[in-house]
Scaffold this motif. Structure first.
Motif, PDB file in Angstrom:
ATOM      1  N   GLU A 125       0.848  -1.192   0.000  1.00  0.00           N
ATOM      2  CA  GLU A 125       0.000   0.000   0.000  1.00  0.00           C
ATOM      3  C   GLU A 125       0.882   1.239   0.000  1.00  0.00           C
ATOM      4  O   GLU A 125       1.908   1.284   0.686  1.00  0.00           O
ATOM      5  CB  GLU A 125      -0.907   0.007   1.239  1.00  0.00           C
ATOM      6  CG  GLU A 125      -1.792   1.239   1.350  1.00  0.00           C
ATOM      7  CD  GLU A 125      -2.647   1.247   2.613  1.00  0.00           C
ATOM      8  OE1 GLU A 125      -3.464   2.172   2.781  1.00  0.00           O
ATOM      9  OE2 GLU A 125      -2.486   0.329   3.454  1.00  0.00           O
ATOM     10  N   ALA A 347      -8.988  -5.481  -4.769  1.00  0.00           N
ATOM     11  CA  ALA A 347      -9.439  -4.251  -4.126  1.00  0.00           C
ATOM     12  C   ALA A 347      -9.572  -3.165  -5.187  1.00  0.00           C
ATOM     13  O   ALA A 347      -8.808  -3.144  -6.158  1.00  0.00           O
ATOM     14  CB  ALA A 347      -8.431  -3.821  -3.056  1.00  0.00           C
ATOM     15  N   THR A 349      -8.586  -0.330  -5.183  1.00  0.00           N
ATOM     16  CA  THR A 349      -7.384   0.502  -5.190  1.00  0.00           C
ATOM     17  C   THR A 349      -6.194  -0.175  -5.846  1.00  0.00           C
ATOM     18  O   THR A 349      -5.112   0.407  -5.915  1.00  0.00           O
ATOM     19  CB  THR A 349      -7.012   0.871  -3.743  1.00  0.00           C
ATOM     20  OG1 THR A 349      -6.965  -0.339  -2.959  1.00  0.00           O
ATOM     21  CG2 THR A 349      -8.017   1.828  -3.137  1.00  0.00           C
ATOM     22  N   ARG A 396      -5.199   2.156   5.071  1.00  0.00           N
ATOM     23  CA  ARG A 396      -6.194   1.089   5.179  1.00  0.00           C
ATOM     24  C   ARG A 396      -5.625  -0.213   5.728  1.00  0.00           C
ATOM     25  O   ARG A 396      -6.239  -0.873   6.565  1.00  0.00           O
ATOM     26  CB  ARG A 396      -6.826   0.850   3.798  1.00  0.00           C
ATOM     27  CG  ARG A 396      -7.878  -0.253   3.765  1.00  0.00           C
ATOM     28  CD  ARG A 396      -9.067   0.101   4.637  1.00  0.00           C
ATOM     29  NE  ARG A 396     -10.087  -0.949   4.618  1.00  0.00           N
ATOM     30  CZ  ARG A 396     -10.106  -2.002   5.415  1.00  0.00           C
ATOM     31  NH1 ARG A 396      -9.117  -2.170   6.308  1.00  0.00           N
ATOM     32  NH2 ARG A 396     -11.076  -2.892   5.352  1.00  0.00           N
ATOM     33  N   TYR A 417      -6.586  -8.074   4.783  1.00  0.00           N
ATOM     34  CA  TYR A 417      -6.778  -7.760   3.356  1.00  0.00           C
ATOM     35  C   TYR A 417      -7.407  -8.922   2.601  1.00  0.00           C
ATOM     36  O   TYR A 417      -8.330  -8.741   1.798  1.00  0.00           O
ATOM     37  CB  TYR A 417      -5.447  -7.365   2.704  1.00  0.00           C
ATOM     38  CG  TYR A 417      -5.589  -7.155   1.208  1.00  0.00           C
ATOM     39  CD1 TYR A 417      -5.971  -5.929   0.700  1.00  0.00           C
ATOM     40  CD2 TYR A 417      -5.382  -8.209   0.307  1.00  0.00           C
ATOM     41  CE1 TYR A 417      -6.143  -5.735  -0.663  1.00  0.00           C
ATOM     42  CE2 TYR A 417      -5.557  -8.033  -1.047  1.00  0.00           C
ATOM     43  CZ  TYR A 417      -5.937  -6.797  -1.531  1.00  0.00           C
ATOM     44  OH  TYR A 417      -6.119  -6.622  -2.886  1.00  0.00           O
ATOM     45  N   TYR A 422     -13.662  -4.739   1.282  1.00  0.00           N
ATOM     46  CA  TYR A 422     -13.090  -3.496   0.787  1.00  0.00           C
ATOM     47  C   TYR A 422     -13.993  -2.283   1.034  1.00  0.00           C
ATOM     48  O   TYR A 422     -13.879  -1.274   0.343  1.00  0.00           O
ATOM     49  CB  TYR A 422     -12.821  -3.618  -0.709  1.00  0.00           C
ATOM     50  CG  TYR A 422     -11.948  -4.802  -1.087  1.00  0.00           C
ATOM     51  CD1 TYR A 422     -10.798  -5.111  -0.368  1.00  0.00           C
ATOM     52  CD2 TYR A 422     -12.280  -5.606  -2.170  1.00  0.00           C
ATOM     53  CE1 TYR A 422     -10.005  -6.184  -0.711  1.00  0.00           C
ATOM     54  CE2 TYR A 422     -11.487  -6.680  -2.537  1.00  0.00           C
ATOM     55  CZ  TYR A 422     -10.351  -6.969  -1.804  1.00  0.00           C
ATOM     56  OH  TYR A 422      -9.564  -8.032  -2.150  1.00  0.00           O
ATOM     57  N   CYS A 425     -12.249   1.098   1.575  1.00  0.00           N
ATOM     58  CA  CYS A 425     -11.191   1.500   0.635  1.00  0.00           C
ATOM     59  C   CYS A 425     -11.548   2.855   0.004  1.00  0.00           C
ATOM     60  O   CYS A 425     -12.699   3.095  -0.359  1.00  0.00           O
ATOM     61  CB  CYS A 425     -11.021   0.461  -0.464  1.00  0.00           C
ATOM     62  SG  CYS A 425     -10.201  -1.043   0.087  1.00  0.00           S
TER      63      CYS A 425
END
Length: 429
Positions: A125, A347, A349, A396, A417, A422, A425
């Motif tokens: 991340e 996800a 993202t 996150r 995760y 999610y 997110c």
């Protein structure tokens, strides 16, 4: 998020009954029959990862790098916006020929990697934008190891070269043996960022500490020197807690690494010196800050193997078409691939869903440039809104904490995760 690749695309000379290798037949199978991004499907229904990119590498021969960089001397490079063509035209053992500036990750951007055939999974991340920091956490699917850390390069622009000082700490925990190792990566310099052939050197001392036993591995990444004789060379040793040398390590970080008994090593070096092997003493010192020329020295790609040495690691050869694919390794070629059925699992993202990168990958540079500008403006707008609301960015999957082995501040994975929840997110694309 560039430190993981050099680990996963290597071969090893070590064999053990405790190997965690998993047969390819056990790889994750998706239920979709769709074939995308140049991938293919094996006859037994197991997804075969792609071996080429969807579009050819673009050329930046007609693009003026100097017009951009002459305005940047003294600036923090992570804050400089560059054209898509500059990012693509330049593409660390897997990276020593792949010297391009990557897309700046967006704050909150993530990347997951699951390799059931290799027995591990990883989540990363972008936890900070200024300064840019990427946190990652990898773990064995058999609970044999955990590997985590943060990538935080502090960059200096010297005019015709860029020097990167690593700030993040790497931590490897061997759960089976209850051992924990930490280290910081060496310095890195990219030469000829304006004119000439780009090339990389790494230099500095890396200490890998075993916090469970007190043992330590001290590695000296040698600078290029005046005539390039030391380019890519690494020498060092493993010592126990009483500082007695147990093994000597030597080789090249672009080629292979060996270990040998210290007495054998010293005997060999004395013999070499008598025969005139060390008759010329080369001036050492890295050349990022002050140098007469940035021309890449001729690389001698053969490591002289001392009799009695054990092979520790050897780099996997790049595919034949690598030069036309941004000098990617076979492993790197697969990293941005969207496998069938993957979009519904990722996800929102995940950088494989990032529209400017997807457009560039299929060769639509105009769309890629438009999307890049849109995403950067969206990120700036979000930052302004948080400033007005007096809100702090909330990560996150990672949070700042204390590394249990070094006692220093570190980004630690909070877990959860792969539960695929999610809901919290951010909307960054």
């Amino acid at each position: 998020m560039n430190s993981e690749e050099e680990f996963y695309d290597a071969e090893t000379g070590l064999e053990s009954d405790d190997s965690c290798e998993v047969s390819f037949k056990d790889a994750l199978v998706f239920d979709s029959k769709q074939v995308t991004d140049g991938g293919d499907e094996q006859e037994n229904g197991v997804w075969e990862r792609r071996k080429i990119l969807p579009a050819e590498m673009i050329s930046r021969n007609n693009y003026s790098v100097w017009n951009i960089l002459k305005k940047c001397i003294g600036m923090e490079l992570s804050k400089i916006a560059l054209s898509i063509r500059f990012l693509a035209g330049h593409s660390c053992p897997s990276q020593w020929e792949r010297t391009g500036k990557p897309f700046n990750p967006l704050l909150g951007e993530t990347y997951e990697l699951i390799r059931e055939d290799e027995g591990y999974r990883l989540i990363s991340e972008q936890v900070s934008h200024h300064p840019p920091v990427s946190a990652f956490h990898a773990q064995s699917l058999k609970q044999e190891f955990e590997f985590h850390g943060s990538i935080y390069p502090k960059l200096k622009f010297w005019g015709k070269s860029v020097e990167a000082e690593p700030k993040g700490t790497m931590t490897l925990e061997l759960l089976k043996y209850k051992e924990a190792y930490t280290w910081t990566n060496p310095m890195c310099c990219v030469h000829n960022i304006i004119l000439g052939k780009l090339w990389i050197e790494q230099y500095g001392t890396v200490e890998i500490v075993n916090h469970s036993t007190g043992d330590k591995c001290v590695l000296n990444f040698k600078p290029c020197g005046m005539f390039g004789k030391e380019l890519h060379k690494v020498e060092g040793h493993i010592q126990d807690k009483s500082k007695k040398k147990r093994r000597v390590i030597y080789g090249k970080w672009t080629e292979c690494m060996y270990s040998v008994d210290p007495k054998v090593y010293e005997t060999y070096r004395k013999s070499e010196k008598k025969s005139g092997g060390d008759s010329k003493k080369l001036k050492q010192g890295h050349s990022c800050e002050a140098e007469d020329t940035d021309e890449m020295p001729e690389v001698q790609e053969t490591v002289t193997v001392i009799p009695g040495s054990a092979l520790l690691w050897r780099i996997t050869p790049r595919p034949a078409h690598s030069a036309q694919m941004y000098n990617f390794t076979s492993f790197a070629m697969t990293l941005n691939e969207l496998e069938p059925g993957m979009e519904r699992l990722l996800a929102p993202t995940d950088c494989r869903l990032r529209p400017d990168i997807r457009a560039m990958e299929i060769g639509d540079m105009d769309l890629s440039s438009t999307e890049k500008e849109r995403l950067e403006e969206k990120q700036r707008a979000s930052c302004r809104e948080r400033s007005v609301q007096e809100e702090e960015w909330s990560t996150r999957w990672f949070q700042l904490g204390t590394n249990p082995h070094t006692g220093a501040e570190d980004w630690l994975y909070t877990g959860g995760y792969f539960d695929r929840n999610y809901t919290d997110c951010p909307n960054i694309y």
